[in-house]
Design a protein around this motif. Structure first.
Motif, PDB file in Angstrom:
ATOM      1  N   LEU A  16      -2.896  -4.466  -6.154  1.00  0.00           N
ATOM      2  CA  LEU A  16      -3.541  -4.236  -4.783  1.00  0.00           C
ATOM      3  C   LEU A  16      -3.141  -5.534  -3.834  1.00  0.00           C
ATOM      4  N   PRO A  17      -2.897  -5.174  -2.588  1.00  0.00           N
ATOM      5  CA  PRO A  17      -2.656  -6.404  -1.748  1.00  0.00           C
ATOM      6  C   PRO A  17      -3.895  -7.179  -1.803  1.00  0.00           C
ATOM      7  N   ASP A  18      -3.506  -8.409  -1.198  1.00  0.00           N
ATOM      8  CA  ASP A  18      -4.619  -9.591  -0.905  1.00  0.00           C
ATOM      9  C   ASP A  18      -5.760  -9.026   0.140  1.00  0.00           C
TER      10      ASP A  18
ATOM     11  N   ILE B 104      -9.924   0.383  11.674  1.00  0.00           N
ATOM     12  CA  ILE B 104     -11.420  -0.363  11.630  1.00  0.00           C
ATOM     13  C   ILE B 104     -10.927  -1.881  10.931  1.00  0.00           C
ATOM     14  N   GLU B 105     -10.948  -2.589  11.810  1.00  0.00           N
ATOM     15  CA  GLU B 105     -10.683  -4.039  11.288  1.00  0.00           C
ATOM     16  C   GLU B 105     -11.687  -4.722  10.165  1.00  0.00           C
TER      17      GLU B 105
ATOM     18  N   LYS C  10      -1.821  -4.380   7.377  1.00  0.00           N
ATOM     19  CA  LYS C  10      -1.842  -5.883   6.733  1.00  0.00           C
ATOM     20  C   LYS C  10      -0.864  -6.657   7.807  1.00  0.00           C
ATOM     21  N   ASP C  11      -1.157  -7.899   7.590  1.00  0.00           N
ATOM     22  CA  ASP C  11      -0.082  -8.788   8.376  1.00  0.00           C
ATOM     23  C   ASP C  11       0.668  -9.338   7.353  1.00  0.00           C
ATOM     24  N   GLU C  12       1.367 -10.735   7.389  1.00  0.00           N
ATOM     25  CA  GLU C  12       2.211 -11.232   6.703  1.00  0.00           C
ATOM     26  C   GLU C  12       1.481 -11.468   5.176  1.00  0.00           C
ATOM     27  N   THR C  13       0.292 -11.816   5.140  1.00  0.00           N
ATOM     28  CA  THR C  13      -0.300 -12.254   3.949  1.00  0.00           C
ATOM     29  C   THR C  13      -1.359 -11.245   3.286  1.00  0.00           C
ATOM     30  N   ARG C  14      -2.016 -10.522   3.991  1.00  0.00           N
ATOM     31  CA  ARG C  14      -3.267  -9.685   3.453  1.00  0.00           C
ATOM     32  C   ARG C  14      -3.674  -8.676   4.350  1.00  0.00           C
ATOM     33  N   PHE C  15      -4.431  -7.929   3.834  1.00  0.00           N
ATOM     34  CA  PHE C  15      -5.394  -6.827   4.388  1.00  0.00           C
ATOM     35  C   PHE C  15      -5.868  -7.155   5.710  1.00  0.00           C
ATOM     36  N   THR C  16      -5.825  -6.553   6.946  1.00  0.00           N
ATOM     37  CA  THR C  16      -6.443  -6.794   8.143  1.00  0.00           C
ATOM     38  C   THR C  16      -7.400  -5.195   8.828  1.00  0.00           C
ATOM     39  N   GLY C  17      -6.874  -4.357   8.249  1.00  0.00           N
ATOM     40  CA  GLY C  17      -7.782  -3.166   8.739  1.00  0.00           C
ATOM     41  C   GLY C  17      -7.581  -1.974   7.822  1.00  0.00           C
TER      42      GLY C  17
ATOM     43  N   ASN D 237      -1.460   4.811   2.462  1.00  0.00           N
ATOM     44  CA  ASN D 237      -0.232   4.284   2.631  1.00  0.00           C
ATOM     45  C   ASN D 237      -0.576   2.690   2.725  1.00  0.00           C
ATOM     46  N   GLY D 238       0.351   2.178   1.724  1.00  0.00           N
ATOM     47  CA  GLY D 238       0.244   0.544   1.683  1.00  0.00           C
ATOM     48  C   GLY D 238      -0.421   0.550   0.159  1.00  0.00           C
ATOM     49  N   LEU D 239      -0.954   1.374  -0.438  1.00  0.00           N
ATOM     50  CA  LEU D 239      -1.747   1.219  -1.722  1.00  0.00           C
ATOM     51  C   LEU D 239      -0.835   1.772  -2.885  1.00  0.00           C
ATOM     52  N   ASN D 240      -0.510   1.083  -4.174  1.00  0.00           N
ATOM     53  CA  ASN D 240      -0.259   1.826  -5.462  1.00  0.00           C
ATOM     54  C   ASN D 240      -1.196   2.476  -5.906  1.00  0.00           C
ATOM     55  N   PHE D 241      -0.909   3.893  -5.666  1.00  0.00           N
ATOM     56  CA  PHE D 241      -2.096   4.794  -6.525  1.00  0.00           C
ATOM     57  C   PHE D 241      -1.704   5.313  -7.536  1.00  0.00           C
ATOM     58  N   ASP D 242      -0.732   4.952  -8.446  1.00  0.00           N
ATOM     59  CA  ASP D 242      -0.268   5.575  -9.822  1.00  0.00           C
ATOM     60  C   ASP D 242      -1.514   5.675 -10.534  1.00  0.00           C
ATOM     61  N   PRO D 243      -2.190   7.057 -10.936  1.00  0.00           N
ATOM     62  CA  PRO D 243      -3.255   7.286 -11.597  1.00  0.00           C
ATOM     63  C   PRO D 243      -3.460   6.534 -12.925  1.00  0.00           C
TER      64      PRO D 243
END
Length: 502
Positions: A135-137, A244-245, A228-235, A123-129
């Motif tokens: 990908l998020p920052d 897992i942070e 994610k927070d407002e800008t990037r990956f956090t865990g 969840n949160g990733l584009n996984f179109d093969p």
């Protein structure tokens, strides 16, 4: 007198395999018989992806990863179109089309598009093969120079880096970060990393050694999404270990051949672009595929440099020997009897880093008490970080797993690939790693392979050293040994230190 037109060859993709093909064709480019164009979506010339972890931790520079000399290629007459994406291939008109600019015509076309990282369904990733993931920052795959530079920025800021995936590339990336004093976390699905290669006991020992090297290991994790927070990956969100942070997530969960361009122009694709034994993807032998994007004669891409370089070398010879089909239709593609490239490649895999050395090959599934006709030998010394399992049939090695036993490993690789008989007393092999032992009885001969990526032999490297090559890089320029994964560099360095015999 009618002047013969140059043959137009286009290569789509510019990784290490394409670079090898370019080198093979370059003399004819310089001679004016081939008009060569190389198109790459990346803005960089071909570079060694194996060393991206070293770039990420700051132990090398981007320019030192390069595998070709741009000035040399351009001086010979090759056209390099970097940072351009091919939109479509029009086979009927023999054109390559772009989003912008005029189409390019070709007489023969080579797909060397490689493979893209497999993005897990989190969840949160584009996984179109079939698409390049956006990908998020903070989430990356460590497949490009830009990925390595982004990871370097996180490490320089002291961020905690998570590595998802328990394969060799993920482990080596984690070890490189730990060796530079960072705090990587290796997260994987099974009970131990390298689950397809190791048994339970070796897996336990591997986890212990990874932790001793500074890598935190989280096993049997079930990842479900990213936080994610407002800008990037956090865990990383998991069912089994909560959140897992981390400041960055490196995805190392496999690759998938890039086949979309080939498929869209009507070529057959499966696990890769389907070709015959001559690497041809069409019936005219006008379009070819090599490397990680090619499924050659039903064999899936193996993801190793060695077979890709072998294909590139063979295809260069083929193209220089066999003219392109004429405009009226196909011509005889093999009039001089060129045998197809060999598809045989060793399944030996090696892990090296931070004092950890593991080598595996063949099938080690047999147990000590199985009634399968196999002889199984196991040795373990966890306190010293050593483990060995050998499986043989009628005295011939069919599978092995060795950890912390470098000289024994080297001997087993030779025995496995030669199909030679093991000693009746298997324990004698362990003595090879006794510091008091001299050269093993089965020391490699001149025709034995030294570099698993290029196929260079011990004899070719010895000849390069005897000819005055003084560094690993100079040896690589002579026979390409040491220019791939780097697993043979220590052996080459040892050969360079040996006195040259008159």
């Amino acid at each position: 007198m009618i002047r013969q037109a140059k043959e137009r060859i286009i290569i789509i993709g510019f990784g290490p395999v394409a670079a090898s093909l370019v080198e093979g064709l370059l003399p004819s480019v310089a001679a004016g018989t081939i008009e060569l164009t190389v198109i790459s979506a990346e803005k960089h010339l071909a570079y060694n992806r194996v060393l991206l972890a070293e770039l990420a931790i700051g132990s090398t520079r981007a320019e030192l990863l390069g595998m070709v000399d741009e000035n040399r290629l351009r001086a010979a007459g090759a056209t390099l179109q970097l940072g351009r994406t091919v939109k479509r291939v029009d086979r009927s008109r023999r054109h390559v089309l772009f989003e912008d600019g005029a189409p390019l015509g070709y007489d023969r076309l080579v797909f060397a598009t490689g493979a893209r990282p497999t993005i897990p369904p989190l969840n949160g990733l584009n996984f179109d093969p079939h698409a390049e993931a956006q990908l998020p920052d903070g989430v990356l795959t460590l497949r490009t120079i830009e990925d390595a530079q982004k990871l370097n920025a996180v490490l320089q800021g002291g961020g905690r880096v998570l590595v998802l995936g328990g394969g060799i590339l993920g482990i080596e990336a984690a070890l490189a970060m730990a060796g530079a004093g960072h705090r990587p976390v290796l997260i994987h699905h099974g009970p131990a990393p390298l689950g397809r290669l190791v048994d339970a006991d070796c897996g336990t020992l591997l986890i212990r050694q990874l932790r001793d090297a500074g890598v935190e290991v989280i096993s049997e994790a079930r990842a479900t999404g990213i936080q994610k927070d407002e800008t990037r990956f956090t865990g990383l969100i998991t069912q089994t270990h909560g959140v897992i942070e981390g400041a960055a997530l490196v995805l190392s969960t496999g690759v998938r051949a890039r086949t979309e361009l080939a498929s869209s122009c009507g070529l057959g694709v499966n696990r890769g672009i389907q070709t015959n034994e001559h690497l041809a993807a069409d019936t005219e032998h006008r379009i070819f595929a090599i490397g990680d994007c090619a499924e050659v004669a039903g064999q899936a891409p193996v993801g190793l440099l060695a077979p890709g370089w072998a294909q590139a070398g063979w295809l260069a010879q083929y193209m220089l020997s066999i003219p392109a089909p004429g405009p009226a239709g196909p011509t005889q593609h093999d009039p001089i009897g060129l045998v197809p490239p060999t598809l045989a490649s060793s399944d030996v895999l090696m892990l090296k880093g931070q004092g950890i050395e593991l080598t595996a090959g063949g099938n080690i599934a047999a147990g000590l008490w199985d009634e399968s006709g196999s002889q199984v030998t196991v040795y373990a010394d966890p306190a010293e970080g050593k483990y060995l399992k050998m499986v043989s049939q009628a005295g011939v090695l069919t599978g092995f797993l060795a950890m912390g036993l470098p000289r024994t490993s080297a001997e087993l690789v030779l025995s496995y690939e030669r199909g030679s008989m093991l000693p009746t007393d298997r324990s004698t092999l362990l003595r090879l790693d006794d510091p008091g032992m001299l050269e093993p009885a089965g020391a490699p001969g001149p025709d034995d392979q030294l570099c698993r990526c290029s196929g260079a032999t011990h004899g070719q490297v010895a000849h390069a050293v005897a000819s005055g090559r003084a560094t690993v890089a100079e040896v690589g320029e002579s026979c390409r040994a040491g220019t791939g994964c780097g697993g043979c560099r220590a052996v080459i360095e040892a050969m360079l230190k040996m006195p040259v015999r008159a």
